[in-house]
Write an enzyme that holds these catalytic residues in place. Structure first.
Site, PDB file in Angstrom:
ATOM      1  N   LYS A   1       0.860  -1.192   0.000  1.00  0.00           N
ATOM      2  CA  LYS A   1       0.000   0.000   0.000  1.00  0.00           C
ATOM      3  C   LYS A   1       0.889   1.232   0.000  1.00  0.00           C
ATOM      4  CE  LYS A   1      -4.044   1.880   2.480  1.00  0.00           C
ATOM      5  NZ  LYS A   1      -4.969   1.668   3.624  1.00  0.00           N
TER       6      LYS A   1
ATOM      7  N   SER B   1      -9.956   1.477   2.454  1.00  0.00           N
ATOM      8  CA  SER B   1      -9.079   2.297   1.650  1.00  0.00           C
ATOM      9  C   SER B   1      -7.970   1.514   0.954  1.00  0.00           C
ATOM     10  CB  SER B   1      -8.437   3.372   2.525  1.00  0.00           C
ATOM     11  OG  SER B   1      -7.525   2.784   3.444  1.00  0.00           O
TER      12      SER B   1
ATOM     13  N   SER C   1     -10.180  -0.811   6.721  1.00  0.00           N
ATOM     14  CA  SER C   1      -9.554  -0.595   5.411  1.00  0.00           C
ATOM     15  C   SER C   1      -8.789  -1.793   4.852  1.00  0.00           C
ATOM     16  CB  SER C   1      -8.615   0.615   5.465  1.00  0.00           C
ATOM     17  OG  SER C   1      -9.353   1.797   5.386  1.00  0.00           O
TER      18      SER C   1
END
Lengths: 485, 114
Positions: free
Chosen positions: A80, A155, A179
């Site tokens: 990420k 997310s 997330s």
């Protein structure tokens, strides 16, 4: 050739260690898939093809020399893009970081590398990890590999999509209110938020420091266990990391569900769609059939989690994001004096959702309102933690939906912040309490899209959570084999 | 059902009496953000709807409940005061918007605003 490359991280690592496939072959297979489908999915902000090829060649030479390449030898991993990578742009999918290149690697990045993994790229996210659809990215949305008209969740949507599309065998995300678990559910992967403090956050760009945890997306429960064993354990450089050895998870996966006490929350907030509820009911039945005892529990404050979270997380974010002021990192908008430069840089650099949360958090912390909002939210947080602790006196794990619905269409909730926030109803409470939670793929719902069942456990009982998750996975595999027979 | 968190979402087309445009304007300044008039109006509506929703906790009796700051109840974590590894100064400064003489460079701090 491609038939010889296994999908699972455990099997890739084994094959590379035994020399039956090379890390380079594994990598080329994954890069080829990225070439084919990345344009429609947009999982990555940056693909590190050259760096990955170099690293894979290194792993192969370690194997050739008869040295130990590590437990994740040759496993392609996606990171990420809020995890710091030394000398490699780290954007948080925000304009405000510009072309900032961190001067150090996050501890998890270092540990994965030491374990022999090969980083293939930095994945897209909702800006600063604020969102549930990966639409709030300065670089455009990520699409769900199962249906590209739909969101991957967020997310950590890029990390979820990267595994679901076969671009990487494993990926890392961060989970502040769901997330990791919500996008895992929407993309049909395993996704784990371990116990708060189990994994070092040094080098994770902070959103809500009392809530954030790093965790993996994987194809299987065993892969998630393998990844967490590699990245967990105390880090003196993160003062919130628990002083304990790495998690011991893989040894518990075959223990079965016999005698396990599995909680069903009778006062769970409504909102799960019927297809998701049906899968959850089936998950209880599956564990009961495997010898678990299903026990009704109450968690009265569960439903207040969303409110407590949307006061506490923005408050912490408003403080954490104060550091983005055009002085030390990345982008700056020029202005005649420093104060105007701060305002111009932040106004140009942050997107709408980030501004919304900074303002909400600033308001919740401002003079005259702090006690009414932030102060009360912290007390509600205590109620939620106490309610879970009371429930765990009678059960070992709790099952809930991971997401109220299957993946929704791109644009569906983009104009209604509150509707978007409700995506995290079932995942938020464990961030507030600090307990672990994970989403396990459990069949499909409406439109044939993946459904995730969430397994929750008390803090430091990650291994019990994995034990239940492994049983759910065995049930799903037996159903699939039954359908093929 | 506790809280009604999933049901009962407030409509966004109603202006709440919990927050005014003046409040939002002040908050934006505190947060070092500039809003256009349109953005200010939208933000006031959105934040108001959220605060209305969050009012669900107003009725809870929270007297005597200990506030929870973080899950591990850590206070201060100190290490021994010994010199360790530090970041490379040149690498840090190279990633900044402007640097000069081994320091971050900013525009004038005083004298232009007043």
């Amino acid at each position: 050739m491609s038939n010889e490359i296994p999908e699972q991280a455990t099997m890739i690592a084994e094959a590379v260690r035994f020399g039956t496939v090379s890390a380079s072959q594994v990598l080329e297979e994954h890069l080829a898939r990225i070439d084919t489908r990345e344009a429609e999915i947009h999982a990555f902000n940056l693909v590190l093809a050259d760096e990955a090829r170099e690293r894979a060649a290194e792993i192969d030479s370690i194997v050739a020399e008869g040295r130990d390449p590590g437990p994740l030898a040759g496993v392609p991993v996606a990171l990420k893009d809020n995890l710091c990578t030394r000398g490699i742009p780290t954007t948080c999918s925000s304009k405000i970081l510009g072309d900032w290149k961190p001067p150090y690697d996050a501890t998890v990045v270092k540990r994965l590398s030491e374990a022999g993994a090969v980083a293939v790229g930095k994945t897209n996210l909702d800006e600063f990890a604020m969102g549930s659809s990966t639409e709030n990215s300065a670089f455009g949305p990520t699409r769900n590999p199962h249906d590209t008209t739909r969101v991957p969740g967020g997310s950590s949507g890029g990390s979820a999509a990267a595994v679901a599309a076969g671009f990487a065998a494993i990926s890392l995300g961060s989970d502040t209110g769901g997330s990791i678990r919500q996008p895992a559910a929407l993309c049909g992967t395993v996704g784990v938020k371990p116990t708060y403090g189990a994994v070092s956050r040094l080098g994770l760009i902070a959103f809500g420091s009392s809530l954030d945890q790093i965790g993996p997306f994987t194809h299987t429960v065993d892969d998630a266990a393998l990844t967490l064993e590699a990245i967990s354990g105390h880090d003196p450089a993160d003062s919130t990391s628990i002083e304990r050895p790495p998690l011991d998870l893989r040894s518990k996966l075959m223990m079965g569900a016999a005698g396990l006490r599995v909680g069903r929350v009778t006062d769970l907030p409504a909102g799960a769609s019927p297809d998701v509820q049906q899968r959850l009911d089936e998950a209880f039945d599956a564990l009961a059939a495997a010898g678990a005892e299903i026990v009704d529990v109450e968690v009265p404050a569960f439903g207040y989690g969303l409110t407590a979270y949307y006061l506490i997380a923005p408050a912490e974010a408003s403080s954490n994001l104060a550091r983005f002021d055009g002085v030390r990192f990345g982008a700056r908008t020029s202005a005649p004096d420093t104060n105007q430069m701060y305002m111009a840089t932040r106004t140009d650099g942050f997107g709408a959702e980030v501004k919304r949360r900074i303002m909400l958090g600033t308001y919740a912390l401002s003079a005259g309102y702090q006690e009414a909002y932030y102060g009360r939210a912290q007390k509600v947080r205590r109620l939620i933690a106490n309610d879970f602790a009371a429930a765990y006196a009678n059960v070992d794990v709790i099952l809930t939906p991971a997401s109220p619905t299957v993946a929704f269409e791109v644009g569906d909730k983009a104009s209604d912040p509150l509707a978007m926030y409700l995506c995290d109803t079932y995942t938020i409470p464990s961030n507030l309490s600090g307990d672990p939670g994970m989403s396990v793929p459990f069949g499909t719902g409406d439109h044939g899209l993946p459904v995730g069942v969430q397994v929750l456990a008390p803090a430091l009982q990650d291994h019990t959570m994995f034990r239940a998750a492994a049983e759910l996975e065995r049930y799903v595999q037996s159903q699939q084999e039954g359908a093929l027979a | 059902m506790a809280g009604g968190a999933v049901e009962g979402v407030d409509s966004l087309d109603r202006v709440s009496d919990r927050i005014s445009t003046a409040d939002v304007s002040k908050v934006a300044t505190l947060a070092r953000l500039t809003l256009t008039d349109d953005e200010l109006a939208t933000a006031t509506t959105e934040l108001g709807a959220m605060l209305d929703h969050f009012a669900e906790i107003d009725a809870l009796d929270l007297d005597g409940v200990e506030p929870m700051n973080n899950p591990t109840n850590l206070v201060n974590v100190m290490r021994d005061d010994v010199v360790g590894e530090t970041l490379d100064r040149d690498e840090v400064l190279a990633a900044a918007p402007m640097a000069e003489d081994d320091r971050f460079r900013v525009p004038p701090i005083i004298g232009l605003d007043d």
